[in-house]
Design a protein around this motif. Sequence first.
Motif, PDB file in Angstrom:
ATOM      1  N   VAL A  69      -0.349  -9.058  -5.871  1.00 41.69           N
ATOM      2  CA  VAL A  69      -1.513  -8.062  -5.968  1.00 41.69           C
ATOM      3  C   VAL A  69      -1.134  -6.768  -6.437  1.00 41.69           C
ATOM      4  N   ASP A  70      -1.910  -6.434  -7.469  1.00 47.18           N
ATOM      5  CA  ASP A  70      -1.216  -4.934  -8.152  1.00 47.18           C
ATOM      6  C   ASP A  70      -1.726  -3.658  -7.400  1.00 47.18           C
ATOM      7  N   ALA A  71      -3.052  -3.876  -7.017  1.00 47.81           N
ATOM      8  CA  ALA A  71      -3.675  -2.775  -6.439  1.00 47.81           C
ATOM      9  C   ALA A  71      -4.547  -2.912  -5.153  1.00 47.81           C
ATOM     10  N   VAL A  72      -4.872  -2.146  -4.362  1.00 49.21           N
ATOM     11  CA  VAL A  72      -5.556  -2.436  -2.943  1.00 49.21           C
ATOM     12  C   VAL A  72      -6.511  -1.566  -2.713  1.00 49.21           C
ATOM     13  N   LEU A  73      -7.538  -2.525  -2.260  1.00 47.34           N
ATOM     14  CA  LEU A  73      -9.015  -1.532  -2.011  1.00 47.34           C
ATOM     15  C   LEU A  73      -9.091  -1.770  -0.303  1.00 47.34           C
ATOM     16  N   ILE A  74      -8.994  -0.652   0.265  1.00 49.22           N
ATOM     17  CA  ILE A  74      -9.048  -0.590   1.785  1.00 49.22           C
ATOM     18  C   ILE A  74     -10.300  -0.216   2.175  1.00 49.22           C
ATOM     19  N   VAL A  75     -10.887  -1.278   3.034  1.00 43.84           N
ATOM     20  CA  VAL A  75     -12.252  -1.182   3.426  1.00 43.84           C
ATOM     21  C   VAL A  75     -12.371  -1.532   5.068  1.00 43.84           C
ATOM     22  N   SER A  76     -11.218  -1.347   5.713  1.00 42.07           N
ATOM     23  CA  SER A  76     -11.217  -1.751   7.038  1.00 42.07           C
ATOM     24  C   SER A  76     -11.666  -0.403   7.782  1.00 42.07           C
ATOM     25  N   PRO A  77     -11.790  -0.517   9.059  1.00 39.70           N
ATOM     26  CA  PRO A  77     -12.269   0.529  10.012  1.00 39.70           C
ATOM     27  C   PRO A  77     -11.261   1.654   9.922  1.00 39.70           C
ATOM     28  N   GLY A  78     -11.650   2.916   9.815  1.00 41.05           N
ATOM     29  CA  GLY A  78     -11.038   4.211   9.761  1.00 41.05           C
ATOM     30  C   GLY A  78      -9.703   4.140  10.474  1.00 41.05           C
ATOM     31  N   PHE A  79      -9.653   3.577  11.855  1.00 42.09           N
ATOM     32  CA  PHE A  79      -8.570   3.805  12.655  1.00 42.09           C
ATOM     33  C   PHE A  79      -7.142   2.907  12.286  1.00 42.09           C
ATOM     34  N   VAL A  80      -7.255   2.071  11.353  1.00 41.47           N
ATOM     35  CA  VAL A  80      -6.283   1.418  10.584  1.00 41.47           C
ATOM     36  C   VAL A  80      -5.922   1.771   9.449  1.00 41.47           C
ATOM     37  N   HIS A  81      -6.541   2.725   8.620  1.00 39.99           N
ATOM     38  CA  HIS A  81      -6.406   3.278   7.432  1.00 39.99           C
ATOM     39  C   HIS A  81      -4.833   3.788   7.339  1.00 39.99           C
ATOM     40  N   GLU A  82      -4.477   4.602   8.451  1.00 42.67           N
ATOM     41  CA  GLU A  82      -3.109   5.345   7.992  1.00 42.67           C
ATOM     42  C   GLU A  82      -2.237   4.334   7.718  1.00 42.67           C
ATOM     43  N   GLU A  83      -2.035   3.426   8.748  1.00 40.73           N
ATOM     44  CA  GLU A  83      -1.014   2.324   8.416  1.00 40.73           C
ATOM     45  C   GLU A  83      -1.065   1.511   7.310  1.00 40.73           C
ATOM     46  N   GLN A  84      -2.232   1.078   6.758  1.00 42.17           N
ATOM     47  CA  GLN A  84      -2.389   0.573   5.532  1.00 42.17           C
ATOM     48  C   GLN A  84      -2.224   1.248   4.301  1.00 42.17           C
ATOM     49  N   VAL A  85      -2.516   2.629   4.460  1.00 41.41           N
ATOM     50  CA  VAL A  85      -2.325   3.371   3.236  1.00 41.41           C
ATOM     51  C   VAL A  85      -0.870   3.631   3.149  1.00 41.41           C
ATOM     52  N   LEU A  86      -0.060   3.812   4.142  1.00 41.26           N
ATOM     53  CA  LEU A  86       1.429   4.232   4.131  1.00 41.26           C
ATOM     54  C   LEU A  86       2.125   2.916   3.515  1.00 41.26           C
ATOM     55  N   ALA A  87       1.558   1.739   3.871  1.00 41.38           N
ATOM     56  CA  ALA A  87       2.268   0.639   3.505  1.00 41.38           C
ATOM     57  C   ALA A  87       2.157   0.329   1.769  1.00 41.38           C
ATOM     58  N   CYS A  88       0.909   0.817   1.369  1.00 44.35           N
ATOM     59  CA  CYS A  88       0.697   0.873  -0.191  1.00 44.35           C
ATOM     60  C   CYS A  88       1.603   1.611  -0.780  1.00 44.35           C
ATOM     61  N   ILE A  89       1.718   2.941  -0.051  1.00 42.83           N
ATOM     62  CA  ILE A  89       2.687   4.009  -0.623  1.00 42.83           C
ATOM     63  C   ILE A  89       4.147   3.520  -0.722  1.00 42.83           C
ATOM     64  N   ALA A  90       4.442   2.747   0.295  1.00 42.81           N
ATOM     65  CA  ALA A  90       5.797   2.190   0.409  1.00 42.81           C
ATOM     66  C   ALA A  90       5.996   0.995  -0.604  1.00 42.81           C
ATOM     67  N   ALA A  91       4.861   0.234  -0.758  1.00 44.08           N
ATOM     68  CA  ALA A  91       5.071  -0.871  -1.991  1.00 44.08           C
ATOM     69  C   ALA A  91       4.722  -0.212  -3.311  1.00 44.08           C
ATOM     70  N   GLY A  92       4.713   1.006  -3.523  1.00 44.23           N
ATOM     71  CA  GLY A  92       4.406   1.714  -4.771  1.00 44.23           C
ATOM     72  C   GLY A  92       2.929   1.101  -5.360  1.00 44.23           C
ATOM     73  N   LYS A  93       1.794   0.774  -4.675  1.00 40.86           N
ATOM     74  CA  LYS A  93       0.593   0.455  -5.133  1.00 40.86           C
ATOM     75  C   LYS A  93      -0.432   1.030  -5.114  1.00 40.86           C
ATOM     76  N   PHE A  94      -1.412   1.381  -6.149  1.00 41.16           N
ATOM     77  CA  PHE A  94      -2.447   2.151  -6.208  1.00 41.16           C
ATOM     78  C   PHE A  94      -3.252   1.713  -5.232  1.00 41.16           C
ATOM     79  N   VAL A  95      -4.214   2.570  -4.463  1.00 37.20           N
ATOM     80  CA  VAL A  95      -5.102   2.354  -3.278  1.00 37.20           C
ATOM     81  C   VAL A  95      -6.275   2.947  -3.438  1.00 37.20           C
TER      82      VAL A  95
END
Length: 331
Positions: A69-95
């Motif tokens: 997976v090169d890049a991630v589109l986050i469309v989950s509920p807002g209360f889980v965005h922080e954890e998922q965006v931080l994981a994308c940053i840690a993985a160096g993936k565009f989100v």
Amino acid sequence: MTGAALRVGVIGVGRMGADHAQRVAHRIANATLVAVADPDRVRAAELAAQYDDVRVFADPLDLIADPRVDAVLIVSPGFVHEEQVLACIAAGKFVLCEKPLTMDAASSLRVVEAERAGGRALIQVGFMRRFDPEYAAMKAMLDSGDLGRLLLVHNIHRNKDVPAGFTSEMIVRDSLVHEVDVCRWLFGEEITEITVLSPAPTSYAGEGVVDPQVAIFRMESGALATTEVFAKSGLGYEVRCEASAERGNVTVGLGSGVFVRAANAWGGAIPDDFRARFATAYDDEVQAWVDASRRGVVVGPSAYDGYAASVVCEAGLESLASGSPIKVVLS
Ligand code: NAI
């Protein structure tokens, strides 16, 4: 990245996630839908089955970690965005993270700081109105200076209906947040004060829900913006914006498309929800994200824009509770 298509994973395949998955699979150039994740594995598997070679994850963090997976589109509920965006940053993936970036100012600031610490911009926030052709034309017209200085903006944002459990706070954080971004963008200024008022409620309002609401933003220059927001207007999805400048005004969202005369009536149609009204905006938003990600850059609303909107909405919630104007203080 050179000629290869961007391999996109979609996290959260509810109403909006299914729409984005279909967009990536069928309408976006140079992108391939390769994975979906949702704790509702059955829903994710049913969606994946509609397309070729789409992997299914129950845990979104596994999708983010997948090297295919090169890049991630986050469309989950807002209360889980922080954890998922931080994981994308840690993985160096565009989100591309749907709005709201996170649920409050402190968590949005953590995201901004993590992105900065990583040394590379990776986040686009899903404020798609900036990509809507009408809003974009309005912005260009205002920026040209032909109409003089922008003085006032009036927004109308009426949802026909909302899912069960939609609260007064969600009207601010999930609906009004769009006008927060629109006004920061149109004026090119921060919002310095917000007041959220509670007019007479509609009888369609959910139990204990303040619906409609009227918000007033004070901009840095002293200019004002008003917004009427309905969670349940019962009528259809209506989004309008009128910008009043010194030598003229611009209006978007009149919906003056096809005009029909039939059955003793004349007029046009009002869409049911945002997926119809903003279809082109979502297409252009996701295409811009894919194109930028393939070039290794970020365009459109940034993590800072998501943070600023979170700060304004947090102040808006305080105003909703107290009825008083609340100052907006950005870090
Ligand atoms: P929804 O409730 O229809 O779907 C959410 C999906 O996320 C469900 O399939 C659920 O099982 C899944 N989910 C729950 N917990 C999860 C987790 N921890 N990780 C991954 N997935 C999880 O919600 P909807 O309306 O699709 O909204 C999703 C996001 O899209 C929200 O952030 C919302 O604000 C945003 N949105 C943006 C719009 C826009 O105009 N830009 C319009 C509508 C929604």
